[in-house]
Write a protein that holds these residues in place. Structure first.
Motif, PDB file in Angstrom:
ATOM      1  N   ILE A   1       0.873  -1.169   0.000  1.00  0.00           N
ATOM      2  CA  ILE A   1       0.000   0.000   0.000  1.00  0.00           C
ATOM      3  C   ILE A   1       0.912   1.220   0.000  1.00  0.00           C
ATOM      4  CG2 ILE A   1      -1.744   1.304   1.246  1.00  0.00           C
ATOM      5  CD1 ILE A   1      -2.817  -1.233   0.025  1.00  0.00           C
ATOM      6  N   ALA A   2       0.771   2.071  -1.026  1.00  0.00           N
ATOM      7  CA  ALA A   2       1.661   3.213  -1.208  1.00  0.00           C
ATOM      8  C   ALA A   2       1.037   4.478  -0.626  1.00  0.00           C
ATOM      9  CB  ALA A   2       1.979   3.407  -2.683  1.00  0.00           C
ATOM     10  N   PHE A   3       1.827   5.200   0.175  1.00  0.00           N
ATOM     11  CA  PHE A   3       1.408   6.476   0.752  1.00  0.00           C
ATOM     12  C   PHE A   3       2.269   7.590   0.152  1.00  0.00           C
ATOM     13  CE2 PHE A   3       0.289   3.243   3.767  1.00  0.00           C
ATOM     14  CZ  PHE A   3      -0.898   3.658   4.340  1.00  0.00           C
ATOM     15  N   THR A   4       1.614   8.632  -0.366  1.00  0.00           N
ATOM     16  CA  THR A   4       2.313   9.812  -0.868  1.00  0.00           C
ATOM     17  C   THR A   4       1.697  11.040  -0.210  1.00  0.00           C
ATOM     18  OG1 THR A   4       2.715   8.751  -3.006  1.00  0.00           O
ATOM     19  CG2 THR A   4       2.992  11.134  -2.894  1.00  0.00           C
ATOM     20  N   LEU A   5       2.530  11.786   0.493  1.00  0.00           N
ATOM     21  CA  LEU A   5       2.076  12.996   1.183  1.00  0.00           C
ATOM     22  C   LEU A   5       2.820  14.183   0.568  1.00  0.00           C
ATOM     23  CD1 LEU A   5       0.311  14.197   3.408  1.00  0.00           C
ATOM     24  CD2 LEU A   5       2.160  13.741   5.040  1.00  0.00           C
ATOM     25  N   VAL A   6       2.051  15.159   0.074  1.00  0.00           N
ATOM     26  CA  VAL A   6       2.626  16.304  -0.643  1.00  0.00           C
ATOM     27  C   VAL A   6       2.198  17.595   0.044  1.00  0.00           C
ATOM     28  CG1 VAL A   6       2.783  17.510  -2.854  1.00  0.00           C
ATOM     29  CG2 VAL A   6       2.559  15.012  -2.808  1.00  0.00           C
ATOM     30  N   GLU A   7       3.167  18.478   0.211  1.00  0.00           N
ATOM     31  CA  GLU A   7       2.874  19.829   0.708  1.00  0.00           C
ATOM     32  C   GLU A   7       3.005  20.807  -0.460  1.00  0.00           C
ATOM     33  OE1 GLU A   7       4.218  22.129   4.646  1.00  0.00           O
ATOM     34  OE2 GLU A   7       5.820  22.009   3.140  1.00  0.00           O
ATOM     35  N   PHE A   8       2.046  21.739  -0.598  1.00  0.00           N
ATOM     36  CA  PHE A   8       2.090  22.692  -1.699  1.00  0.00           C
ATOM     37  C   PHE A   8       1.896  24.112  -1.170  1.00  0.00           C
ATOM     38  CE2 PHE A   8      -2.132  20.831  -1.330  1.00  0.00           C
ATOM     39  CZ  PHE A   8      -2.965  21.929  -1.228  1.00  0.00           C
ATOM     40  N   ASP A   9       2.346  25.089  -1.973  1.00  0.00           N
ATOM     41  CA  ASP A   9       2.254  26.488  -1.577  1.00  0.00           C
ATOM     42  C   ASP A   9       0.963  27.114  -2.089  1.00  0.00           C
ATOM     43  OD1 ASP A   9       2.720  26.810  -4.266  1.00  0.00           O
ATOM     44  OD2 ASP A   9       4.831  27.386  -4.040  1.00  0.00           O
ATOM     45  N   ASP A  10       0.879  28.461  -1.980  1.00  0.00           N
ATOM     46  CA  ASP A  10      -0.336  29.162  -2.380  1.00  0.00           C
ATOM     47  C   ASP A  10      -0.608  29.064  -3.874  1.00  0.00           C
ATOM     48  OD1 ASP A  10      -0.702  29.875   0.234  1.00  0.00           O
ATOM     49  OD2 ASP A  10       0.318  31.817   0.023  1.00  0.00           O
ATOM     50  N   SER A  11       0.435  28.841  -4.665  1.00  0.00           N
ATOM     51  CA  SER A  11       0.254  28.710  -6.110  1.00  0.00           C
ATOM     52  C   SER A  11       0.036  27.259  -6.517  1.00  0.00           C
ATOM     53  CB  SER A  11       1.470  29.279  -6.847  1.00  0.00           C
ATOM     54  OG  SER A  11       2.663  28.592  -6.482  1.00  0.00           O
ATOM     55  N   HIS A  12      -0.218  26.411  -5.529  1.00  0.00           N
ATOM     56  CA  HIS A  12      -0.484  24.987  -5.746  1.00  0.00           C
ATOM     57  C   HIS A  12       0.722  24.256  -6.356  1.00  0.00           C
ATOM     58  CE1 HIS A  12      -4.656  25.657  -4.707  1.00  0.00           C
ATOM     59  NE2 HIS A  12      -4.676  26.671  -5.569  1.00  0.00           N
TER      60      HIS A  12
END
Length: 218
Positions: free
Chosen positions: A45-56
């Motif tokens: 089971i693959a987990f991907t966690l992404v953080e993005f800024d105001d411009s996505h």
């Protein structure tokens, strides 16, 4: 139709990645995908966690691959209220170094969203038993989940794994079937009647009978 069949045959033994669950917050996205395989050790089971800024635009991305069998038990504990904490450690050895990955999930009731999911990616080193130890954390992200969202995640992933295992039941049996040849010397054989050798006695020895001494005639 023929082309479609050929494609299925060529990808039958390959790991696929299908999104099972997705959760979006103000600045983070959690993607949970399946990489299930007929081989239990490769079923993930693959987990991907992404953080993005105001411009996505993505600024930090971390990943982890948990064993499907282990995460099934985690899902079960979450759904039935028996979950406290779980941590999973994985790693991959590349030509240019060793990547270590850690996923931790714990329930902390002091938070309004009590389920704390954390993924660390960094540099690792191998231990004597072949495991990978985290040495230097390079990227790390944390995501808080509500009780409802954690149960939704657990129910969705658990149902998907069970459905996949049911559909592929026969194929999984074939993949895990092991044929054990029986050597000829293991077959029981009867002793030859023409043999001159003495038979082997396996019974318990019988105690000798006592002899009664008779008096001689006068």
């Amino acid at each position: 139709m023929i082309v479609s069949n050929n494609i299925n045959m060529t990808t039958a033994n390959a790991l696929t990645r299908v999104q099972v669950y997705k959760h979006i917050t103000r600045d983070r996205v959690l993607d949970v995908s399946e990489m299930l395989s007929l081989e239990p050790k490769r079923s993930k089971i693959a987990f991907t966690l992404v953080e993005f800024d105001d411009s996505h635009k993505a600024t930090v991305r971390v990943k982890h691959y948990a064993d499907a069998a282990d995460f099934k038990l985690v899902c079960w504990d979450i759904l039935y209220g028996n979950f406290d904490e779980w941590a999973d450690y994985k790693g991959t050895i590349y030509d240019d170094g060793i990547q270590a990955r850690t996923l931790s999930l714990r329930k902390d009731t002091k938070y309004r969203q009590p389920f704390v999911l954390k993924i660390d990616n960094g540099h690792g080193e191998t231990l004597s038993g072949g495991a990978v130890k985290m040495v230097d954390i390079r990227d790390s992200l944390t995501l808080l989940l509500s009780e409802f969202e954690a149960r939704k995640l657990a129910q969705t992933v658990l149902d998907y794994i069970r459905d996949w295992e049911t559909i592929n039941f026969r194929r999984r049996q074939e993949a895990m079937t092991v044929v054990i040849p029986v050597a000829e010397h293991l077959q029981p054989t009867l002793p030859s009647l023409e043999s001159d050798s003495e038979p082997v006695i396996t019974e318990e020895p019988v105690a000798p009978r006592s002899r009664r001494r008779t008096a001689k005639a006068a």
